[in-house]
Design an enzyme around this catalytic site. Structure first.
Site, PDB file in Angstrom:
ATOM      1  N   ALA A   1       1.059  -0.964  -0.502  1.00  0.00           N
ATOM      2  CA  ALA A   1      -0.347  -0.247  -0.251  1.00  0.00           C
ATOM      3  C   ALA A   1       0.767   0.980   0.129  1.00  0.00           C
ATOM      4  O   ALA A   1       2.040   0.896   0.527  1.00  0.00           O
ATOM      5  CB  ALA A   1      -0.861   0.132   1.119  1.00  0.00           C
TER       6      ALA A   1
ATOM      7  N   GLY B   1       0.461  -5.198   0.352  1.00  0.00           N
ATOM      8  CA  GLY B   1      -0.578  -5.388  -0.208  1.00  0.00           C
ATOM      9  C   GLY B   1       0.454  -6.040  -1.115  1.00  0.00           C
ATOM     10  O   GLY B   1      -0.844  -6.585  -2.203  1.00  0.00           O
TER      11      GLY B   1
ATOM     12  N   GLU C   1      -0.277  -9.639  -0.976  1.00  0.00           N
ATOM     13  CA  GLU C   1      -1.398  -9.798  -0.659  1.00  0.00           C
ATOM     14  C   GLU C   1      -2.791  -9.097  -2.007  1.00  0.00           C
ATOM     15  O   GLU C   1      -3.156 -10.601  -2.707  1.00  0.00           O
ATOM     16  CB  GLU C   1      -2.054  -9.145   0.041  1.00  0.00           C
ATOM     17  CG  GLU C   1      -1.768  -8.805   1.961  1.00  0.00           C
ATOM     18  CD  GLU C   1      -2.228  -7.984   2.081  1.00  0.00           C
ATOM     19  OE1 GLU C   1      -1.735  -6.440   2.307  1.00  0.00           O
ATOM     20  OE2 GLU C   1      -2.776  -8.540   3.739  1.00  0.00           O
TER      21      GLU C   1
ATOM     22  N   GLU D   1       4.453  -5.576   7.678  1.00  0.00           N
ATOM     23  CA  GLU D   1       3.419  -4.661   7.963  1.00  0.00           C
ATOM     24  C   GLU D   1       2.985  -4.182   9.911  1.00  0.00           C
ATOM     25  O   GLU D   1       3.370  -2.915  10.462  1.00  0.00           O
ATOM     26  CB  GLU D   1       1.881  -4.423   7.371  1.00  0.00           C
ATOM     27  CG  GLU D   1       1.360  -4.405   6.487  1.00  0.00           C
ATOM     28  CD  GLU D   1       1.293  -5.769   5.281  1.00  0.00           C
ATOM     29  OE1 GLU D   1       2.171  -6.315   5.642  1.00  0.00           O
ATOM     30  OE2 GLU D   1       1.012  -6.076   4.769  1.00  0.00           O
TER      31      GLU D   1
HETATM   32  C1  LIG Z   1      -5.489   4.210  -2.154  1.00  0.00           C
HETATM   33  C2  LIG Z   1      -4.119   3.135  -1.016  1.00  0.00           C
HETATM   34  C3  LIG Z   1      -3.780   4.670  -0.436  1.00  0.00           C
HETATM   35  C4  LIG Z   1      -3.319   4.406   0.794  1.00  0.00           C
HETATM   36  C5  LIG Z   1      -3.777   4.403   1.656  1.00  0.00           C
HETATM   37  C6  LIG Z   1      -4.486   3.769   2.543  1.00  0.00           C
HETATM   38  C7  LIG Z   1      -4.358   2.358   2.443  1.00  0.00           C
HETATM   39  C8  LIG Z   1      -5.156   1.683   2.964  1.00  0.00           C
HETATM   40  C9  LIG Z   1      -4.113  -0.141   3.923  1.00  0.00           C
HETATM   41  C10 LIG Z   1      -5.999  -0.815   4.086  1.00  0.00           C
HETATM   42  C11 LIG Z   1      -5.459  -1.990   3.652  1.00  0.00           C
HETATM   43  C12 LIG Z   1      -3.920  -2.837   4.104  1.00  0.00           C
HETATM   44  C13 LIG Z   1      -3.170  -3.318   2.865  1.00  0.00           C
HETATM   45  C14 LIG Z   1      -1.564  -3.281   3.339  1.00  0.00           C
HETATM   46  O1  LIG Z   1      -1.418  -4.871   4.094  1.00  0.00           O
HETATM   47  C15 LIG Z   1      -0.903  -2.583   3.808  1.00  0.00           C
HETATM   48  C16 LIG Z   1       0.807  -2.225   3.186  1.00  0.00           C
HETATM   49  O2  LIG Z   1       0.691  -2.902   2.004  1.00  0.00           O
HETATM   50  S1  LIG Z   1       1.928  -1.226   3.857  1.00  0.00           S
HETATM   51  C17 LIG Z   1       3.150  -0.901   2.961  1.00  0.00           C
HETATM   52  C18 LIG Z   1       4.032  -2.569   3.095  1.00  0.00           C
HETATM   53  N1  LIG Z   1       5.361  -2.569   2.129  1.00  0.00           N
HETATM   54  C19 LIG Z   1       6.257  -2.095   2.544  1.00  0.00           C
HETATM   55  O3  LIG Z   1       6.256  -1.730   4.231  1.00  0.00           O
HETATM   56  C20 LIG Z   1       7.592  -1.946   2.137  1.00  0.00           C
HETATM   57  C21 LIG Z   1       8.217  -0.343   2.241  1.00  0.00           C
HETATM   58  N2  LIG Z   1       9.488   0.021   0.817  1.00  0.00           N
HETATM   59  C22 LIG Z   1      10.133  -0.723   1.601  1.00  0.00           C
HETATM   60  O4  LIG Z   1      10.602  -1.441   2.534  1.00  0.00           O
HETATM   61  C23 LIG Z   1      11.830  -0.211   0.656  1.00  0.00           C
HETATM   62  O5  LIG Z   1      11.053   0.519  -0.506  1.00  0.00           O
HETATM   63  C24 LIG Z   1      11.609  -1.373   0.079  1.00  0.00           C
HETATM   64  C25 LIG Z   1      10.276  -2.274  -1.006  1.00  0.00           C
HETATM   65  C26 LIG Z   1      12.424  -2.981   1.081  1.00  0.00           C
HETATM   66  C27 LIG Z   1      12.933  -0.694  -1.592  1.00  0.00           C
HETATM   67  O6  LIG Z   1      13.677   0.034  -0.701  1.00  0.00           O
HETATM   68  P1  LIG Z   1      15.130   0.235  -1.705  1.00  0.00           P
HETATM   69  O7  LIG Z   1      15.345  -0.946  -2.384  1.00  0.00           O
HETATM   70  O8  LIG Z   1      15.936   0.354  -0.702  1.00  0.00           O
HETATM   71  O9  LIG Z   1      14.202   1.616  -1.985  1.00  0.00           O
HETATM   72  P2  LIG Z   1      13.807   2.535  -1.304  1.00  0.00           P
HETATM   73  O10 LIG Z   1      12.615   2.543  -0.284  1.00  0.00           O
HETATM   74  O11 LIG Z   1      14.397   3.837  -1.440  1.00  0.00           O
HETATM   75  O12 LIG Z   1      12.246   2.521  -2.461  1.00  0.00           O
HETATM   76  C28 LIG Z   1      12.093   3.404  -3.685  1.00  0.00           C
HETATM   77  C29 LIG Z   1      10.945   4.003  -3.857  1.00  0.00           C
HETATM   78  O13 LIG Z   1       9.953   3.905  -3.797  1.00  0.00           O
HETATM   79  C30 LIG Z   1       9.252   4.046  -2.386  1.00  0.00           C
HETATM   80  N3  LIG Z   1       8.333   2.509  -1.843  1.00  0.00           N
HETATM   81  C31 LIG Z   1       8.652   1.872  -1.920  1.00  0.00           C
HETATM   82  N4  LIG Z   1       7.842   1.695  -0.756  1.00  0.00           N
HETATM   83  C32 LIG Z   1       6.558   1.883  -1.173  1.00  0.00           C
HETATM   84  C33 LIG Z   1       5.384   2.001  -1.118  1.00  0.00           C
HETATM   85  N5  LIG Z   1       4.805   0.687  -0.266  1.00  0.00           N
HETATM   86  N6  LIG Z   1       4.091   3.229  -0.099  1.00  0.00           N
HETATM   87  C34 LIG Z   1       4.945   3.862  -0.869  1.00  0.00           C
HETATM   88  N7  LIG Z   1       6.633   4.356  -1.870  1.00  0.00           N
HETATM   89  C35 LIG Z   1       7.061   3.437  -1.590  1.00  0.00           C
HETATM   90  C36 LIG Z   1       9.927   4.669  -1.638  1.00  0.00           C
HETATM   91  O14 LIG Z   1       9.981   5.268  -0.940  1.00  0.00           O
HETATM   92  C37 LIG Z   1      11.255   5.472  -2.233  1.00  0.00           C
HETATM   93  O15 LIG Z   1      10.691   6.648  -2.743  1.00  0.00           O
HETATM   94  P3  LIG Z   1      11.356   8.295  -3.234  1.00  0.00           P
HETATM   95  O16 LIG Z   1      11.733   7.991  -2.060  1.00  0.00           O
HETATM   96  O17 LIG Z   1      12.464   7.741  -4.323  1.00  0.00           O
HETATM   97  O18 LIG Z   1      10.548   8.624  -4.099  1.00  0.00           O
END
Ligand SMILES: CCCCCCCCCCCCC[C@H](O)CC(=O)SCCNC(=O)CCNC(=O)[C@H](O)C(C)(C)COP(=O)(O)OP(=O)(O)OC[C@H]1O[C@@H](n2cnc3c(N)ncnc32)[C@H](O)[C@@H]1OP(=O)(O)O
Length: 261
Positions: free
Chosen positions: A69, A114, A117, A137
């Protein structure tokens, strides 16, 4: 003249009966509104066509299937919007998981939160060797809220599911294969190609029968064994009377490939 941005999701009919949906939202295919709306439109298109038997979800972004997400967007919403967005995401995943088609996730790169998922809402998962899968998460103070806590244990068992979700660890594709989280492990970067080959095999079968298998398997997790057997018999009976069984049986006896609809 500003270029119009690429849509977050693209889709095309790769071969008759097979829709390929491509996530292409830089930089990590974060599941924000653009992807949710794009997935919805792609599935609407598949439903409207009426001839789609297999839906393949893939990514064109190097290194990412989908990173979950949209955390950046999440930081800006209130509880009401959080719930609404979550419902929208869960809704499109439930459509993908239904029995209208067979959905395959072609995973190269990271499938996290997500994003995993989304892959687990598909019926089958093909992973390239470099793929890593996880539900991190709890590292955000959340839980996998788009079906992850329900679908993961059904795929890999309680112990492995808890181990993944409680530690937020990323599981490499080869381990995911041994866990049953992915169905095929292929060379890195070839997941879509392998998913298309798998689709060719699926297309040779009867979709009404495959849909009945999906319903029976899903019922198995929600009912008693006795009721599950009853549900299975009812599905079998219906297929024999109304389905494509007569064509399948006749084709076998005539030693020819069946002509399923
Ligand atoms: C319509 C939806 C709107 C959302 C609001 C409401 C949501 C409601 C949700 C309810 C249902 C739950 C669904 C789900 O279960 C919840 C989730 O999925 S929570 C997120 C889980 N994912 C993560 O925690 C992964 C997060 N990312 C990372 O750990 C790392 O980015 C990575 C994937 C391991 C990669 O690492 P790196 O290679 O070092 O690269 P970067 O970290 O620099 O990332 C590159 C670039 O991408 C951006 N980015 C990465 N992941 C996300 C993300 N999940 N959301 C937004 N942006 C993301 C990161 O910020 C970098 O961007 P930049 O800084 O270059 O602009």
């Amino acid at each position: 003249m500003t270029d119009t941005p690429e849509p977050a999701v693209a889709w095309h009919v790769a071969t008759p009966g097979v829709l390929v949906v491509t996530l292409q939202r830089p930089r990590a295919n974060a599941l924000g509104l653009p992807i949710i709306e794009g997935l919805t439109e792609a599935l609407d298109s598949a439903s409207a066509r009426g001839d789609i038997k297999v839906v393949i979800v893939s990514s064109s972004l190097p290194g990412f299937f989908a990173a979950g997400a949209d955390i950046k967007h999440m930081a800006t919403v209130d509880a009401t919007s959080f719930t609404a967005y979550g419902d929208a995401l869960r809704g499109v995943l439930d459509r993908l998981a239904g029995d209208t088609w067979i959905a395959i996730a072609a995973i190269d790169g990271l499938a996290l939160g997500g994003g995993l998922e989304l892959a687990m809402a598909c019926h089958l998962r093909v992973a390239g060797n470099g793929a890593r899968l996880g539900l991190p998460e709890v590292s955000l103070g959340l839980i996998p809220g788009a079906g992850g806590t329900q679908r993961l244990p059904r795929l890999v068992g309680r112990g492995r599911a808890l181990g993944m979700m409680l530690t937020a660890r990323q599981v490499p594709a080869d381990e995911a294969l041994t866990m049953g989280l992915v169905d095929r492990l292929v060379p890195e970067g070839t997941a879509l190609e392998a998913a298309l080959q798998l689709a060719d095999t699926l297309l040779e079968m009867s979709l009404p029968a495959q849909s009945a298998v999906i319903r029976c398997v899903d019922a198995a997790f929600d009912t008693s064994l006795e009721d599950g057997f009853r549900f299975e018999v009812a599905q079998e009976q219906r297929l024999f009377e109304e389905g494509e069984a007569k064509e399948g049986i006749t084709a076998f006896l005539e030693k020819r490939p069946p002509k399923f609809s």
